[in-house]
Scaffold this motif. Structure first.
Motif, mmCIF file in Angstrom:
data_model
loop_
_atom_site.group_PDB
_atom_site.id
_atom_site.type_symbol
_atom_site.label_atom_id
_atom_site.label_comp_id
_atom_site.label_asym_id
_atom_site.label_seq_id
_atom_site.Cartn_x
_atom_site.Cartn_y
_atom_site.Cartn_z
ATOM 1 N N GLY A 288 43.803 41.939 42.582
ATOM 2 C CA GLY A 288 44.380 40.913 43.441
ATOM 3 C C GLY A 288 43.980 41.097 44.899
ATOM 4 O O GLY A 288 43.659 40.130 45.604
ATOM 5 N N LEU A 289 43.993 42.344 45.361
ATOM 6 C CA LEU A 289 43.572 42.619 46.741
ATOM 7 C C LEU A 289 42.090 42.332 46.936
ATOM 8 O O LEU A 289 41.683 41.831 47.990
ATOM 9 N N MET A 290 41.294 42.630 45.928
ATOM 10 C CA MET A 290 39.865 42.327 46.029
ATOM 11 C C MET A 290 39.618 40.827 46.130
ATOM 12 O O MET A 290 38.725 40.379 46.852
ATOM 13 N N THR A 291 40.419 40.063 45.394
ATOM 14 C CA THR A 291 40.323 38.605 45.500
ATOM 15 C C THR A 291 40.740 38.136 46.887
ATOM 16 O O THR A 291 40.072 37.295 47.508
ATOM 17 N N ARG A 292 41.833 38.688 47.406
ATOM 18 C CA ARG A 292 42.331 38.284 48.722
ATOM 19 C C ARG A 292 41.280 38.507 49.806
ATOM 20 O O ARG A 292 41.103 37.666 50.700
ATOM 21 N N TYR A 293 40.564 39.610 49.721
ATOM 22 C CA TYR A 293 39.605 39.943 50.775
ATOM 23 C C TYR A 293 38.145 39.657 50.387
ATOM 24 O O TYR A 293 37.216 40.102 51.061
ATOM 25 N N ASN A 294 37.963 38.923 49.290
ATOM 26 C CA ASN A 294 36.625 38.512 48.837
ATOM 27 C C ASN A 294 35.693 39.712 48.661
ATOM 28 O O ASN A 294 34.480 39.623 48.903
ATOM 29 N N ALA A 295 36.254 40.839 48.223
ATOM 30 C CA ALA A 295 35.455 42.062 48.108
ATOM 31 C C ALA A 295 34.419 41.954 46.996
ATOM 32 O O ALA A 295 33.296 42.454 47.134
ATOM 33 N N ILE A 296 34.788 41.293 45.884
ATOM 34 C CA ILE A 296 33.828 41.134 44.790
ATOM 35 C C ILE A 296 32.725 40.173 45.203
ATOM 36 O O ILE A 296 31.529 40.442 45.000
ATOM 37 N N GLY A 297 33.113 39.049 45.799
ATOM 38 C CA GLY A 297 32.116 38.067 46.239
ATOM 39 C C GLY A 297 31.121 38.652 47.221
ATOM 40 O O GLY A 297 29.913 38.388 47.138
ATOM 41 N N GLU A 298 31.615 39.477 48.143
ATOM 42 C CA GLU A 298 30.701 40.043 49.135
ATOM 43 C C GLU A 298 29.862 41.176 48.557
ATOM 44 O O GLU A 298 28.732 41.403 49.001
ATOM 45 N N THR A 299 30.381 41.868 47.554
ATOM 46 C CA THR A 299 29.552 42.859 46.852
ATOM 47 C C THR A 299 28.393 42.152 46.156
ATOM 48 O O THR A 299 27.242 42.620 46.208
ATOM 49 N N ILE A 300 28.685 41.020 45.529
ATOM 50 C CA ILE A 300 27.630 40.238 44.875
ATOM 51 C C ILE A 300 26.636 39.712 45.913
ATOM 52 O O ILE A 300 25.423 39.700 45.674
ATOM 53 N N SER A 301 27.131 39.289 47.065
ATOM 54 C CA SER A 301 26.231 38.819 48.132
ATOM 55 C C SER A 301 25.292 39.925 48.595
ATOM 56 O O SER A 301 24.109 39.689 48.841
ATOM 57 N N ARG A 302 25.822 41.147 48.697
ATOM 58 C CA ARG A 302 24.963 42.285 49.047
ATOM 59 C C ARG A 302 23.883 42.473 47.981
ATOM 60 O O ARG A 302 22.718 42.723 48.273
ATOM 61 N N ALA A 303 24.292 42.364 46.708
ATOM 62 C CA ALA A 303 23.330 42.524 45.614
ATOM 63 C C ALA A 303 22.239 41.457 45.706
ATOM 64 O O ALA A 303 21.051 41.749 45.505
ATOM 65 N N ARG A 304 22.627 40.218 45.987
ATOM 66 C CA ARG A 304 21.630 39.146 46.126
ATOM 67 C C ARG A 304 20.660 39.456 47.272
ATOM 68 O O ARG A 304 19.461 39.180 47.178
ATOM 69 N N HIS A 305 21.185 40.017 48.346
ATOM 70 C CA HIS A 305 20.332 40.381 49.485
ATOM 71 C C HIS A 305 19.254 41.370 49.057
ATOM 72 O O HIS A 305 18.064 41.169 49.345
ATOM 73 N N PHE A 306 19.660 42.425 48.347
ATOM 74 C CA PHE A 306 18.672 43.414 47.904
ATOM 75 C C PHE A 306 17.746 42.817 46.841
ATOM 76 O O PHE A 306 16.562 43.167 46.786
ATOM 77 N N GLY A 307 18.269 41.923 46.013
ATOM 78 C CA GLY A 307 17.413 41.246 45.054
ATOM 79 C C GLY A 307 16.338 40.421 45.736
ATOM 80 O O GLY A 307 15.177 40.395 45.293
ATOM 81 N N ASN A 308 16.695 39.758 46.831
ATOM 82 C CA ASN A 308 15.704 38.989 47.583
ATOM 83 C C ASN A 308 14.626 39.887 48.182
ATOM 84 O O ASN A 308 13.437 39.520 48.215
ATOM 85 N N ILE A 309 15.024 41.059 48.652
ATOM 86 C CA ILE A 309 14.030 41.995 49.195
ATOM 87 C C ILE A 309 13.078 42.445 48.081
ATOM 88 O O ILE A 309 11.862 42.542 48.284
#
Length: 338
Positions: A288-309
């Protein structure tokens, strides 16, 4: 931090590792034969433990990358078979050691080797597989490839110790965490990719491109695993959802949630991670806290960043089936959370 790959087409029929599997099928058949041969020993427990993990369902992405990377540059010898097998043995040894360090009970839906044969046997068989890996590297006769894989082995071990020293430390920063997974997970992906152009005698730019591809693919894959631990399924992850939380692992979703939380929320994280109060109710609250602070979404965004590199690293290379398949692996990695 092991990575297990499903051969399914991916969510909604999108990205898949199937093109890579198909391209490397003939070479992988030879790798599998060599794995069985080199895992053999007159000491009965060694092949028992090795085969327990080797046959437990991992799809061997790292050796497939080694094979494809060599073929991409026109390699026609057989050294890539031994190097790919060495890569898989290094990975298997790391899993055996990881399960002991993490005190893990299950991996890929089966009891870990340490639960069946004990910690000492698991560590020693891991050491045996590392020894076999280095024997095969020497047989290939490429000092450069030997140096790359030997360096990776050292970096992986360093990452293990680094993670152990920082275990359950909620003051770990994002930069520190990325450095740990770069050592523990990305280093072997990087080496697996780089030795392909090395034995194909490709140029320095091509070697650097594959090294960057492997590093950033490894980072992306680990971050997706971090996200999946709080919302994936056992088939995609190779372990049970919530295992990282129950083991008190400080992964990126935890780091982001902890740093963005209130004082009371940070106290909850300390109780859950540092004190080990991590039952199902605590897991629900953590998610629930991860949802509140978008921690999962931003972890995925970081992964997409490295995938783009990783994708950009391959962009200047010639258009080959191997390059296209390796690009699709990046998309598959990210698609696991769709």
């Amino acid at each position: 931090m092991g990575v297990v790959v499903s051969l399914d087409e991916g969510k909604k029929g999108e990205a898949s590792v199937k093109p890579l599997v198909d391209l490397t099928a003939a070479d992988m058949a030879r790798v599998n034969e060599l794995i069985l041969s080199k895992a053999g020993s007159d000491v009965e427990m060694i092949p028992e433990i090795a085969n327990h993990l080797i046959s437990s369902g991992g799809k061997r992405l790292r050796p497939m990358i080694t094979l494809a990377a060599a073929r991409m540059f026109g390699y026609s010898g057989d050294g890539h078979i031994k190097l790919a097998t060495s890569v898989e043995f290094m990975h298997t040894a790391t899993l055996l050691h990881d399960d002991v360090v993490d005190e893990s009970d299950m991996r890929r839906g089966k009891q870990t080797a340490r639960m069946v044969w004990g910690n000492q046997a698991s560590v020693l068989v891991g050491d045996f597989l590392l020894g076999q890996a280095f024997r095969m590297m020497v047989e290939v006769g490429s000092l450069k490839a030997l140096d790359i894989l030997a360096t990776a082995a050292s970096v992986i071990a360093e990452g293990e110790v680094w993670q152990l020293a920082a275990a359950k430390n909620l003051e770990t920063t994002e930069d520190e965490y990325l450095a740990v997974i770069k050592a523990k997970t990305a280093a072997l992906f990087s080496a697996a990719a780089e030795v392909g152009p090395v034995i194909a005698q490709a140029g320095r730019a091509e070697q650097a491109a594959l090294r960057s591809y492997g590093t950033n693919l490894g980072l992306a894959f680990q971050l997706i695993d971090d996200a999946l631990d709080y919302g994936g399924n056992a088939r995609d992850l190779g372990k049970n959802t919530g295992d990282d939380f129950r083991e008190g692992k400080v992964t990126l979703p935890v780091i982001l949630s902890y740093r963005r939380g209130t004082a009371a929320e940070r106290a909850f994280w300390k109780t859950a991670i540092e004190d080990g109060v991590n039952d199902d109710a605590a897991l629900d609250k953590a998610m629930g806290l991860m949802t509140r602070y978008n921690a999962i979404g931003e972890t995925i965004s970081r992964a997409r960043h490295f995938g783009n590199i990783a994708a950009d690293a391959l962009a200047p290379l010639g258009d080959t089936p191997q390059r296209d398949a390796m690009l699709e692996v990046i998309d598959f990695c990210i698609s696991r959370v769709n």
